[in-house]
Design a protein around this motif. Structure first.
Motif, mmCIF file in Angstrom:
data_model
loop_
_atom_site.group_PDB
_atom_site.id
_atom_site.type_symbol
_atom_site.label_atom_id
_atom_site.label_comp_id
_atom_site.label_asym_id
_atom_site.label_seq_id
_atom_site.Cartn_x
_atom_site.Cartn_y
_atom_site.Cartn_z
ATOM 1 N N MET A 1 0.817 -1.194 0.000
ATOM 2 C CA MET A 1 0.000 0.000 0.000
ATOM 3 C C MET A 1 0.865 1.265 0.000
ATOM 4 N N ASP A 2 2.017 1.245 0.694
ATOM 5 C CA ASP A 2 2.874 2.430 0.753
ATOM 6 C C ASP A 2 3.474 2.766 -0.602
ATOM 7 N N GLY A 3 3.835 1.759 -1.378
ATOM 8 C CA GLY A 3 4.416 2.000 -2.690
ATOM 9 C C GLY A 3 3.423 2.604 -3.661
ATOM 10 N N MET A 4 2.147 2.416 -3.391
ATOM 11 C CA MET A 4 1.105 2.908 -4.275
ATOM 12 C C MET A 4 1.031 4.435 -4.276
ATOM 13 N N PHE A 5 1.322 5.068 -3.155
ATOM 14 C CA PHE A 5 1.212 6.513 -3.043
ATOM 15 C C PHE A 5 2.541 7.223 -3.295
ATOM 16 N N GLY A 6 3.633 6.492 -3.421
ATOM 17 C CA GLY A 6 4.939 7.099 -3.602
ATOM 18 C C GLY A 6 5.137 7.727 -4.965
ATOM 19 N N TYR A 7 4.444 7.262 -5.958
ATOM 20 C CA TYR A 7 4.652 7.779 -7.311
ATOM 21 C C TYR A 7 3.858 9.052 -7.572
ATOM 22 N N GLN A 8 2.843 9.342 -6.801
ATOM 23 C CA GLN A 8 1.984 10.500 -7.072
ATOM 24 C C GLN A 8 2.721 11.841 -6.987
ATOM 25 N N PRO A 9 3.533 12.086 -5.963
ATOM 26 C CA PRO A 9 4.268 13.364 -5.953
ATOM 27 C C PRO A 9 5.247 13.483 -7.119
ATOM 28 N N LEU A 10 5.908 12.383 -7.449
ATOM 29 C CA LEU A 10 6.832 12.389 -8.578
ATOM 30 C C LEU A 10 6.090 12.644 -9.879
ATOM 31 N N LEU A 11 4.941 12.018 -10.046
ATOM 32 C CA LEU A 11 4.122 12.229 -11.229
ATOM 33 C C LEU A 11 3.672 13.684 -11.323
ATOM 34 N N ALA A 12 3.298 14.285 -10.210
ATOM 35 C CA ALA A 12 2.859 15.682 -10.199
ATOM 36 C C ALA A 12 4.006 16.616 -10.575
ATOM 37 N N ILE A 13 5.194 16.374 -10.048
ATOM 38 C CA ILE A 13 6.347 17.217 -10.370
ATOM 39 C C ILE A 13 6.694 17.113 -11.844
ATOM 40 N N VAL A 14 6.760 15.895 -12.347
ATOM 41 C CA VAL A 14 7.095 15.685 -13.759
ATOM 42 C C VAL A 14 6.022 16.288 -14.655
ATOM 43 N N SER A 15 4.767 16.112 -14.290
ATOM 44 C CA SER A 15 3.669 16.667 -15.071
ATOM 45 C C SER A 15 3.746 18.188 -15.123
ATOM 46 N N HIS A 16 3.990 18.819 -13.986
ATOM 47 C CA HIS A 16 4.089 20.278 -13.952
ATOM 48 C C HIS A 16 5.251 20.767 -14.820
ATOM 49 N N ILE A 17 6.391 20.121 -14.708
ATOM 50 C CA ILE A 17 7.557 20.545 -15.492
ATOM 51 C C ILE A 17 7.289 20.400 -16.981
ATOM 52 N N ILE A 18 6.691 19.282 -17.390
ATOM 53 C CA ILE A 18 6.410 19.054 -18.806
ATOM 54 C C ILE A 18 5.424 20.092 -19.328
ATOM 55 N N PHE A 19 4.345 20.325 -18.606
ATOM 56 C CA PHE A 19 3.334 21.263 -19.087
ATOM 57 C C PHE A 19 3.809 22.715 -19.028
ATOM 58 N N ILE A 20 4.666 23.061 -18.082
ATOM 59 C CA ILE A 20 5.243 24.405 -18.064
ATOM 60 C C ILE A 20 6.160 24.584 -19.270
ATOM 61 N N GLY A 21 6.932 23.554 -19.584
ATOM 62 C CA GLY A 21 7.778 23.604 -20.777
ATOM 63 C C GLY A 21 6.965 23.723 -22.048
ATOM 64 N N LEU A 22 5.883 22.960 -22.131
ATOM 65 C CA LEU A 22 5.013 23.042 -23.313
ATOM 66 C C LEU A 22 4.353 24.415 -23.428
ATOM 67 N N ALA A 23 3.957 24.980 -22.299
ATOM 68 C CA ALA A 23 3.354 26.312 -22.323
ATOM 69 C C ALA A 23 4.376 27.357 -22.778
ATOM 70 N N PHE A 24 5.607 27.234 -22.304
ATOM 71 C CA PHE A 24 6.658 28.160 -22.727
ATOM 72 C C PHE A 24 6.907 28.030 -24.227
ATOM 73 N N PHE A 25 6.938 26.788 -24.706
ATOM 74 C CA PHE A 25 7.123 26.541 -26.139
ATOM 75 C C PHE A 25 5.970 27.144 -26.943
ATOM 76 N N ALA A 26 4.754 26.985 -26.463
ATOM 77 C CA ALA A 26 3.587 27.512 -27.168
ATOM 78 C C ALA A 26 3.579 29.039 -27.162
ATOM 79 N N LEU A 27 4.022 29.649 -26.071
ATOM 80 C CA LEU A 27 4.047 31.105 -25.990
ATOM 81 C C LEU A 27 5.070 31.717 -26.945
ATOM 82 N N GLN A 28 6.021 30.918 -27.410
ATOM 83 C CA GLN A 28 7.013 31.416 -28.359
ATOM 84 C C GLN A 28 6.370 31.796 -29.688
ATOM 85 N N ALA A 29 5.163 31.323 -29.951
ATOM 86 C CA ALA A 29 4.465 31.649 -31.188
ATOM 87 C C ALA A 29 3.958 33.091 -31.187
#
Length: 78
Positions: A1-29
């Motif tokens: 059960m403990d391993g099940m919740f360990g990936y959520q913070p990592l997923l949130a950090i990676v998701s935020h970084i990816i989408f911030i990068g994509l937003a920056f790329f899109a704003l370049q237009a």
């Protein structure tokens, strides 16, 4: 059960970084030189960074919440 919740913070950090990068790329237009005053390059860059963070974080939160709530649908029917 403990391993099940360990990936959520990592997923949130990676998701935020990816989408911030994509937003920056899109704003370049955009062509900010039509709107930004002369000799305000640093302020324009700072504005782009803040807009990227705002847009990227919002989109990331949307997808993370959709993922969370779609996972919770099984409790409704099960």
């Amino acid at each position: 059960m403990d391993g099940m919740f360990g990936y959520q913070p990592l997923l949130a950090i990676v998701s935020h970084i990816i989408f911030i990068g994509l937003a920056f790329f899109a704003l370049q237009a955009l062509m900010p030189e039509k709107v930004i005053r002369k000799n305000r390059v640093f302020q324009a860059q700072l504005l782009f960074i803040f807009l990227s963070i705002l847009i990227g974080s919002s989109v990331s939160n949307f997808f993370l919440e959709i993922s969370y709530w779609s996972g919770r649908l099984s409790t409704l029917f099960g």
